[in-house]
Design an enzyme around this catalytic site. Structure first.
Site, PDB file in Angstrom:
ATOM      1  N   ASP A 103     -22.763  32.479  48.161  1.00  0.00           N
ATOM      2  CA  ASP A 103     -22.445  31.632  49.306  1.00  0.00           C
ATOM      3  C   ASP A 103     -22.953  30.215  49.044  1.00  0.00           C
ATOM      4  OD1 ASP A 103     -21.769  30.651  51.745  1.00  0.00           O
ATOM      5  OD2 ASP A 103     -22.842  32.155  52.919  1.00  0.00           O
ATOM      6  N   ASP A 104     -22.044  29.285  48.845  1.00  0.00           N
ATOM      7  CA  ASP A 104     -22.377  27.865  48.638  1.00  0.00           C
ATOM      8  C   ASP A 104     -23.014  27.580  47.271  1.00  0.00           C
ATOM      9  OD1 ASP A 104     -21.561  27.812  51.272  1.00  0.00           O
ATOM     10  OD2 ASP A 104     -23.380  26.912  52.079  1.00  0.00           O
ATOM     11  N   CYS A 145     -16.809  28.903  54.444  1.00  0.00           N
ATOM     12  CA  CYS A 145     -16.957  30.361  54.320  1.00  0.00           C
ATOM     13  C   CYS A 145     -15.784  31.208  54.804  1.00  0.00           C
ATOM     14  CB  CYS A 145     -18.191  30.810  55.079  1.00  0.00           C
ATOM     15  SG  CYS A 145     -19.730  30.260  54.340  1.00  0.00           S
ATOM     16  N   ARG A 195     -13.269  33.573  52.451  1.00  0.00           N
ATOM     17  CA  ARG A 195     -13.424  35.037  52.365  1.00  0.00           C
ATOM     18  C   ARG A 195     -12.140  35.756  52.759  1.00  0.00           C
ATOM     19  NH1 ARG A 195     -19.288  35.755  52.169  1.00  0.00           N
ATOM     20  NH2 ARG A 195     -19.899  33.638  51.664  1.00  0.00           N
ATOM     21  N   LYS A 228     -22.946  39.328  53.194  1.00  0.00           N
ATOM     22  CA  LYS A 228     -22.384  38.546  54.304  1.00  0.00           C
ATOM     23  C   LYS A 228     -20.891  38.835  54.456  1.00  0.00           C
ATOM     24  CE  LYS A 228     -21.377  33.718  55.310  1.00  0.00           C
ATOM     25  NZ  LYS A 228     -21.853  32.333  55.179  1.00  0.00           N
ATOM     26  N   HIS A 251     -18.573  37.573  57.627  1.00  0.00           N
ATOM     27  CA  HIS A 251     -18.038  36.322  58.176  1.00  0.00           C
ATOM     28  C   HIS A 251     -16.519  36.308  58.366  1.00  0.00           C
ATOM     29  CE1 HIS A 251     -19.254  31.813  58.670  1.00  0.00           C
ATOM     30  NE2 HIS A 251     -18.904  32.428  59.794  1.00  0.00           N
ATOM     31  N   SER A 282     -23.022  33.668  59.070  1.00  0.00           N
ATOM     32  CA  SER A 282     -23.939  32.893  58.236  1.00  0.00           C
ATOM     33  C   SER A 282     -25.386  33.040  58.686  1.00  0.00           C
ATOM     34  CB  SER A 282     -23.550  31.418  58.251  1.00  0.00           C
ATOM     35  OG  SER A 282     -22.307  31.255  57.626  1.00  0.00           O
ATOM     36  N   HIS A 305     -26.814  29.957  50.684  1.00  0.00           N
ATOM     37  CA  HIS A 305     -26.561  29.258  51.956  1.00  0.00           C
ATOM     38  C   HIS A 305     -27.908  28.996  52.624  1.00  0.00           C
ATOM     39  CE1 HIS A 305     -25.055  28.557  56.023  1.00  0.00           C
ATOM     40  NE2 HIS A 305     -23.805  28.601  55.575  1.00  0.00           N
ATOM     41  N   ASP A 365     -18.005  31.378  47.234  1.00  0.00           N
ATOM     42  CA  ASP A 365     -16.997  31.141  48.275  1.00  0.00           C
ATOM     43  C   ASP A 365     -16.591  29.678  48.420  1.00  0.00           C
ATOM     44  OD1 ASP A 365     -19.420  30.261  49.381  1.00  0.00           O
ATOM     45  OD2 ASP A 365     -18.885  30.884  51.409  1.00  0.00           O
ATOM     46  N   ASN A 366     -17.505  28.767  48.074  1.00  0.00           N
ATOM     47  CA  ASN A 366     -17.220  27.322  48.169  1.00  0.00           C
ATOM     48  C   ASN A 366     -18.339  26.589  47.453  1.00  0.00           C
ATOM     49  OD1 ASN A 366     -18.140  28.089  51.373  1.00  0.00           O
ATOM     50  ND2 ASN A 366     -19.395  26.623  50.292  1.00  0.00           N
ATOM     51  N   LYS A 412     -19.208  21.327  49.264  1.00  0.00           N
ATOM     52  CA  LYS A 412     -18.740  22.186  50.362  1.00  0.00           C
ATOM     53  C   LYS A 412     -18.085  21.355  51.471  1.00  0.00           C
ATOM     54  CE  LYS A 412     -20.609  25.256  53.943  1.00  0.00           C
ATOM     55  NZ  LYS A 412     -21.697  26.160  54.306  1.00  0.00           N
TER      56      LYS A 412
HETATM   57 MG    MG Z   1     -20.131  29.310  51.988  1.00  0.00          MG
END
Ligand code: MG
Length: 463
Positions: free
Chosen positions: A33-34, A73, A77, A130, A132, A155, A229, A281-282, A302
């Site tokens: 995540d991130d 996010c 996803r 996660k 989301h 998150s 994240h 994811d980003n 992001k």
């Molecule tokens: Mg993310």
């Protein structure tokens, strides 16, 4: 249908619709995540040490031009799990960009996920980490093809308690009680607030247990780390572990986790029959200061449709099938994983399904050209940019989190991402034929990709 896969000196035949369970490969999808493009040793970070991921790349393939299908996010996803741009499922919006604890929406039941597709091919499926894609029970992983779920539903910076200090999320010494995020097992809350300091370790333990208990049957494991994240947490074993500080500690614990997963596969004799894919994811959340990562030489992070927002580190590992130490600059994306996995499992896409992903087996196993020739960078429901071969056109731009308005470009900005990966030198003025080609490609996307109503807008009614 039979297809031939040329694997270096080897050639094998895979029956696409009649694989026995023993021949079906397992899939482990590790999703951060991130995580930024420049945050791993094998992607050039000078002080974050990632020996397990570096070895995974040395034993497998490192992709340089791999994209998530959104820069935040929730839509990212949705795209990953459905193989479709998030505008098709409505898991995007121009106003609210992700789901929040007060959101009513979630991934529609009508969407067909990787987990559902593989389940119908006889796979055991598990989601760890996660989610989301909707935290109300009808949207949880167990309603979307996963046999089991263990993780947080949104998150880790949401559900902040009222007396937490300002800037709590970007703190380099956050306290677990500043948030009230729940930990779920299947549909039940088992801990609230979740102890985030041990979350990476506990996800890892769940993952290795799932691998061990499914060694005799094909399985799909979706391990979606909550980290890096913000707020950042790591276990005491990784406190002060990294020269990069807290953010580095977090990445180095994820790297440890990858080592545990690969060891579990090898120790259970599954390494020759498992495709492991690692990505994010980003891009990095640059506005978090030292608590955010880096996109390396890529522009922005992001939230942005500049490269740093959506181009991700991506490593594929399958001993005996992927050429060790290979590096591919072919264009590929998270939406390509669904058709790739399903094809390898011997399954077929549903007739009539509008899917945007392509089977990326030629890239992974033949080290050859991608079937994908272009890619769309959506922000919410709008096409901000397009990539075609080495070139990218920006029709609209905006800084990721600034208050500046969206800038619309009457003549798109054009960059050659191979010669200019940092997107510094606009070629639009001198390349009218590229401008025309991109205008045509945009019309193609506008005609082909239907935009569903947003599933993110609604809020819980006031009590
Ligand atoms: Mg993310």
């Amino acid at each position: 249908m039979w297809v031939s896969l040329f694997l270096g000196a080897f050639s094998i035949l895979i029956a696409q619709s009649s694989l026995s369970a023993r021949d079906q490969p397992n899939f482990v999808l590790i999703f951060c995540d991130d995580l930024g493009y420049g945050d791993l040793g094998s992607y050039g970070h000078p002080s974050i040490r990632t020996p397990n991921l570096d070895k995974m790349a040395a034993d497998g393939m490192r992709l340089t031009d791999f994209y998530s299908a959104a820069s935040v996010c929730t839509p990212s996803r949705a795209a990953l799990l459905t193989g479709r741009y998030p505008v098709r499922s409505g898991m995007c919006s121009d106003r609210r960009r992700v789901l929040f604890p007060d959101s009513l929406g979630g991934l529609p039941e009508s969407e067909w996920t990787i987990a559902e597709a593989l389940k119908s091919e006889g796979y055991a499926t598990a989601a760890v980490g996660k989610w989301h894609l909707g935290h109300r029970h009808q949207y949880l992983p167990t309603e979307h093809g996963f046999d089991s779920y263990y993780g947080i539903p949104y998150s880790n910076d949401m559900d902040r308690v009222s007396n937490a200090p300002r800037g709590a999320a970007k703190s380099l010494e956050p306290h677990i009680n500043w948030w009230n995020v729940p930990l779920l097992r299947n549909q039940k809350v088992v801990e609230q607030p979740v102890d985030q300091t041990t979350i990476t370790r506990r996800y890892t333990r769940q993952a290795t247990k799932f691998i061990e208990s499914n060694r005799e049957n094909p399985f799909f494991l979706y391990l979606a780390h909550s980290m890096p994240h913000v707020p950042l947490f790591r276990s005491k074993q990784f406190k002060g572990h990294s020269l990069r500080g807290l953010y580095g500690d977090v990445i180095e614990e994820i790297d440890w986790s990858v080592g545990q997963i690969l060891s579990a596969l090898t120790e259970n004799g599954l390494d020759k029959n498992t495709l492991v894919f690692f990505t994010s994811d980003n891009g990095p959340w640059l506005t978090q200061g030292p608590a955010g990562g880096t996109a390396g030489l890529l522009r922005e992070g992001k939230g942005s449709t500049w490269e740093g927002g959506m181009r991700e580190p991506a490593i594929a590992w399958w001993p005996g099938q992927i050429q060790p130490g290979s590096v591919s600059s072919e264009l590929a994306a998270t939406i390509d994983l669904f058709p790739t996995f399903l094809s390898l499992a011997g399954g077929n896409l549903l007739a009539g399904l509008e899917i945007d992903g392509h089977d990326m087996s030629p890239v992974l196993f033949e080290h050859s050209q991608s079937v994908r020739h272009h890619f769309a960078y959506y922000r919410g429901t709008q096409i901000f940019a397009l990539r075609m071969g080495a070139f990218k056109a920006h029709f609209m731009t905006k800084s990721a989190y600034g208050r500046d308005p969206i800038e619309t470009h009457d003549r798109p900005l054009i960059y050659n991402l191979q010669a200019d990966p940092s997107e510094r030198f606009d070629l639009g003025e001198s390349r009218p034929e590229l401008v025309a080609a991109f205008e045509n490609l945009k019309v193609h996307y506008l005609n082909e990709v239907e935009v569903a109503p947003s599933r993110l807008e609604s809020r819980m009614p006031k009590q």
